[in-house]
Motif scaffolding. Structure first.
Motif, PDB file in Angstrom:
ATOM      1  N   PRO A  95      -4.903  14.758   0.285  1.00 50.15           N
ATOM      2  CA  PRO A  95      -3.936  14.491  -0.646  1.00 50.15           C
ATOM      3  C   PRO A  95      -2.720  13.515   0.094  1.00 50.15           C
ATOM      4  N   ARG A  96      -2.915  13.470   1.373  1.00 48.26           N
ATOM      5  CA  ARG A  96      -1.803  12.642   2.149  1.00 48.26           C
ATOM      6  C   ARG A  96      -2.609  11.307   2.683  1.00 48.26           C
ATOM      7  N   GLY A  97      -3.726  11.027   2.084  1.00 46.68           N
ATOM      8  CA  GLY A  97      -4.426   9.763   2.477  1.00 46.68           C
ATOM      9  C   GLY A  97      -3.846   8.730   1.868  1.00 46.68           C
ATOM     10  N   ARG A  98      -4.481   7.547   2.376  1.00 49.03           N
ATOM     11  CA  ARG A  98      -3.741   6.066   1.768  1.00 49.03           C
ATOM     12  C   ARG A  98      -3.680   6.016   0.375  1.00 49.03           C
ATOM     13  N   GLY A  99      -4.716   6.279  -0.417  1.00 44.06           N
ATOM     14  CA  GLY A  99      -4.885   6.046  -1.808  1.00 44.06           C
ATOM     15  C   GLY A  99      -3.766   6.845  -2.524  1.00 44.06           C
ATOM     16  N   LEU A 103      -0.603   5.591  -4.823  1.00 49.99           N
ATOM     17  CA  LEU A 103      -0.397   5.867  -6.214  1.00 49.99           C
ATOM     18  C   LEU A 103       0.984   6.564  -6.490  1.00 49.99           C
ATOM     19  N   ALA A 104       1.407   7.618  -5.162  1.00 49.57           N
ATOM     20  CA  ALA A 104       2.712   8.084  -5.745  1.00 49.57           C
ATOM     21  C   ALA A 104       3.884   7.147  -5.662  1.00 49.57           C
ATOM     22  N   ARG A 105       3.654   6.145  -4.609  1.00 48.97           N
ATOM     23  CA  ARG A 105       4.719   4.994  -4.489  1.00 48.97           C
ATOM     24  C   ARG A 105       4.830   4.203  -5.715  1.00 48.97           C
ATOM     25  N   PHE A 106       3.498   3.953  -6.349  1.00 51.11           N
ATOM     26  CA  PHE A 106       3.430   2.998  -7.476  1.00 51.11           C
ATOM     27  C   PHE A 106       4.260   3.751  -8.525  1.00 51.11           C
ATOM     28  N   TRP A 107       4.122   5.145  -8.839  1.00 52.30           N
ATOM     29  CA  TRP A 107       4.923   5.732  -9.718  1.00 52.30           C
ATOM     30  C   TRP A 107       6.281   5.626  -9.607  1.00 52.30           C
ATOM     31  N   ASP A 108       6.898   5.629  -8.497  1.00 50.87           N
ATOM     32  CA  ASP A 108       8.141   5.508  -8.034  1.00 50.87           C
ATOM     33  C   ASP A 108       8.516   3.891  -8.138  1.00 50.87           C
ATOM     34  N   ALA A 109       7.848   3.178  -7.987  1.00 45.90           N
ATOM     35  CA  ALA A 109       8.042   1.657  -8.436  1.00 45.90           C
ATOM     36  C   ALA A 109       8.095   1.334  -9.718  1.00 45.90           C
ATOM     37  N   VAL A 110       7.011   2.035 -10.639  1.00 45.71           N
ATOM     38  CA  VAL A 110       7.391   2.044 -12.358  1.00 45.71           C
ATOM     39  C   VAL A 110       8.640   2.506 -12.516  1.00 45.71           C
ATOM     40  N   LEU A 141     -12.672   5.944  -6.596  1.00 45.72           N
ATOM     41  CA  LEU A 141     -11.639   5.384  -7.030  1.00 45.72           C
ATOM     42  C   LEU A 141     -10.800   6.456  -7.740  1.00 45.72           C
ATOM     43  N   ALA A 142      -9.610   6.217  -8.224  1.00 44.29           N
ATOM     44  CA  ALA A 142      -8.817   7.387  -8.619  1.00 44.29           C
ATOM     45  C   ALA A 142      -8.138   6.768 -10.145  1.00 44.29           C
ATOM     46  N   PRO A 166     -10.635   0.605  -4.636  1.00 44.29           N
ATOM     47  CA  PRO A 166     -10.942  -0.155  -3.541  1.00 44.29           C
ATOM     48  C   PRO A 166     -11.538  -1.682  -3.909  1.00 44.29           C
ATOM     49  N   SER A 167     -11.154  -2.600  -2.972  1.00 45.11           N
ATOM     50  CA  SER A 167     -11.973  -3.759  -3.256  1.00 45.11           C
ATOM     51  C   SER A 167     -13.264  -3.759  -3.267  1.00 45.11           C
ATOM     52  N   GLU A 168     -13.711  -3.129  -2.325  1.00 40.61           N
ATOM     53  CA  GLU A 168     -15.249  -3.065  -2.336  1.00 40.61           C
ATOM     54  C   GLU A 168     -16.087  -2.539  -3.661  1.00 40.61           C
ATOM     55  N   ILE A 169     -15.511  -1.995  -4.582  1.00 41.95           N
ATOM     56  CA  ILE A 169     -15.875  -1.774  -5.776  1.00 41.95           C
ATOM     57  C   ILE A 169     -15.264  -2.257  -6.921  1.00 41.95           C
ATOM     58  N   HIS A 170     -14.453  -3.368  -6.556  1.00 45.19           N
ATOM     59  CA  HIS A 170     -13.631  -3.739  -7.708  1.00 45.19           C
ATOM     60  C   HIS A 170     -14.277  -4.448  -8.376  1.00 45.19           C
ATOM     61  N   ALA A 171     -15.170  -5.123  -8.475  1.00 48.17           N
ATOM     62  CA  ALA A 171     -16.108  -6.076  -9.381  1.00 48.17           C
ATOM     63  C   ALA A 171     -16.799  -5.007 -10.411  1.00 48.17           C
TER      64      ALA A 171
END
Length: 291
Positions: A95-99, A103-110, A141-142, A166-171
């Motif tokens: 839950p405190r991992g980078r991803g 995402l939590a920071r993204f919603w704050d940015a929205v 992914l999430a 992740p970039s690894e599976i973005h395509a």
């Protein structure tokens, strides 16, 4: 809703989701009004501004990427714009991992980028699970689902689906999120059967061969790194928005006896064109991915 849940028609989680959904309430009577280009692009602009503040790129996907307008929801795929991020880097299990933190920071940015009251609620979805040897899923992914108030249509609520990939599976995710369900099914079916009798299903009649990846142990861990991996007896290729594998077994309804034998390293599959080429297919633009 509870009756449907009791009968098994929908899950308790789906029931709670419907109960909390504001889209059919008297408070937002215009939610049934289809979105036009201007409204969709305004929502995209808010999401892109929020993403850029965190060093993320935002790609509108779903029916919009296929050139269709007039729905009631918006789908956006996020990925790091500056760094190649592997699946393990996001540590979705934590839950405190980078991803999850991103995402939590993204919603704050929205919240910062959008008009007041734009965000209504946030939802989580498994969205990134893929089979393992023990039948349990591991997030790659999430996705997050939220309801938003339309920035252009009074008293209208829309659904916003966000996927951090992740970039690894973005395509792979781009292909999966840009085609219809029928297209995804047919693409996966082709991959699954392209090994059959003399490679008759492959346009150039040549075997599909792995470029470089890892042998997968019975416990699901990646072991020996190999190049030029070909199919063995009883094996076949498998594709989803989570990547490319060689597997044995098959999936049939509630029965899933698939076992991974080989995992392709996606470092050389950076674009959608790369994925199509891997399977000897002519590239199809998103607008061509209806069936």
């Amino acid at each position: 809703r509870r009756a449907l849940a009791a009968e098994g028609a929908i899950s308790d989680g789906q029931c709670d989701y419907l109960k909390l959904s504001p889209t059919g309430s008297d408070e937002y009577p215009n939610s049934g009004v289809a979105m036009d280009v201007a409204e969709t692009e305004r929502i995209h602009a808010i999401v892109k501004t929020a993403a850029a503040a965190l060093g993320l790129a935002a790609t509108p996907v779903g029916s919009w990427r296929r050139g269709r307008v007039g729905g009631h929801d918006v789908d956006v795929l996020l990925h790091d714009a500056n760094e190649y991020v592997r699946i393990a880097d996001y540590a979705w299990h934590d839950p405190r991992g980078r991803g999850n933190v991103l995402l939590a920071r993204f919603w704050d940015a929205v919240d910062d980028a959008a008009p007041p009251g734009f965000l209504l609620r946030r939802y989580n979805s498994s969205g990134g699970d893929i089979f393992q040897q023990d039948g349990k899923g591991t997030s790659k992914l999430a996705t997050r689902h939220t309801f938003i108030v339309s920035p252009t249509v009074p008293s209208a609520v829309r659904r916003l689906d966000i996927c951090l990939c992740p970039s690894e599976i973005h395509a792979h995710a781009l292909i999966g999120w840009s085609g219809t369900t029928s297209f995804q099914r047919s693409f996966a079916e082709y991959v699954n059967k392209c090994h059959e009798k003399n490679w008759a299903n492959v346009p150039d009649k040549r075997p599909v061969v792995g470029r470089a990846g890892w042998q997968v142990a019975p416990n699901g861990t990646c072991g020996e790194r190999v190049e030029g991996r070909e199919l063995g007896e009883g094996e076949h290729w498998s594709w989803s928005k989570h990547g490319i594998y060689i597997v044995t077994g098959s999936y049939g309804g509630a029965e899933d006896d698939r076992q991974k034998r080989y995992a392709e390293d996606n470092v050389s599959l950076r674009t959608e064109q790369d994925v199509f080429a891997f399977f000897h297919l002519e590239f199809r633009e998103p607008r061509e991915r209806e069936v």
